[in-house]
Write a protein that holds these residues in place. Sequence first.
Motif, mmCIF file in Angstrom:
data_model
loop_
_atom_site.group_PDB
_atom_site.id
_atom_site.type_symbol
_atom_site.label_atom_id
_atom_site.label_comp_id
_atom_site.label_asym_id
_atom_site.label_seq_id
_atom_site.Cartn_x
_atom_site.Cartn_y
_atom_site.Cartn_z
ATOM 1 N N GLU A 1 -1.522 0.125 -9.253
ATOM 2 C CA GLU A 1 -3.094 0.007 -9.228
ATOM 3 C C GLU A 1 -3.601 0.939 -10.479
ATOM 4 N N ASP B 1 0.704 -1.384 0.023
ATOM 5 C CA ASP B 1 0.192 -0.027 -0.013
ATOM 6 C C ASP B 1 0.943 1.372 0.016
ATOM 7 N N ARG C 1 0.458 1.868 -5.417
ATOM 8 C CA ARG C 1 -0.903 2.748 -5.808
ATOM 9 C C ARG C 1 -0.578 3.036 -7.101
ATOM 10 N N HIS D 1 -11.532 0.869 -10.646
ATOM 11 C CA HIS D 1 -11.005 0.893 -9.363
ATOM 12 C C HIS D 1 -10.088 -0.301 -9.592
ATOM 13 N N VAL D 2 -9.069 -0.647 -9.062
ATOM 14 C CA VAL D 2 -8.017 -1.688 -8.850
ATOM 15 C C VAL D 2 -7.583 -1.767 -7.698
ATOM 16 N N LEU D 3 -7.526 -2.973 -6.972
ATOM 17 C CA LEU D 3 -7.103 -3.228 -5.674
ATOM 18 C C LEU D 3 -6.005 -4.201 -5.521
ATOM 19 N N LEU D 4 -4.791 -3.812 -5.245
ATOM 20 C CA LEU D 4 -4.029 -5.023 -5.261
ATOM 21 C C LEU D 4 -4.117 -5.735 -3.810
#
Length: 97
Positions: free
Chosen positions: A12, A4, A9, A23-26
Amino acid sequence: MAGDGPKGRACEKMLAKITGCEHVLLTPSCTAALEMAAILCDVQAGDEVIVPSYTFVSSASAFALRGAKIIFVDVDPTTMNICLDAVEAAISPKQKP
């Protein structure tokens, strides 16, 4: 959550641009991603989830943790991917659309 920081970021944002997703969330692992998918799909006790019989344990445990019944189906010996005929035969009304 792991990753994070600024590089996470940036990754993402890059993935969002490439895929066209808003939206993309690793996630730190595929296990974490599968557990979130089970929650987001509202998998509950009594639901059935079809997974290939030749797989990593997280494919099943992420959904079993939510109380789902795991239905293992065969894999295609040529591709070692889930056998679509076996999936079709295993479909029941207890699976979510």
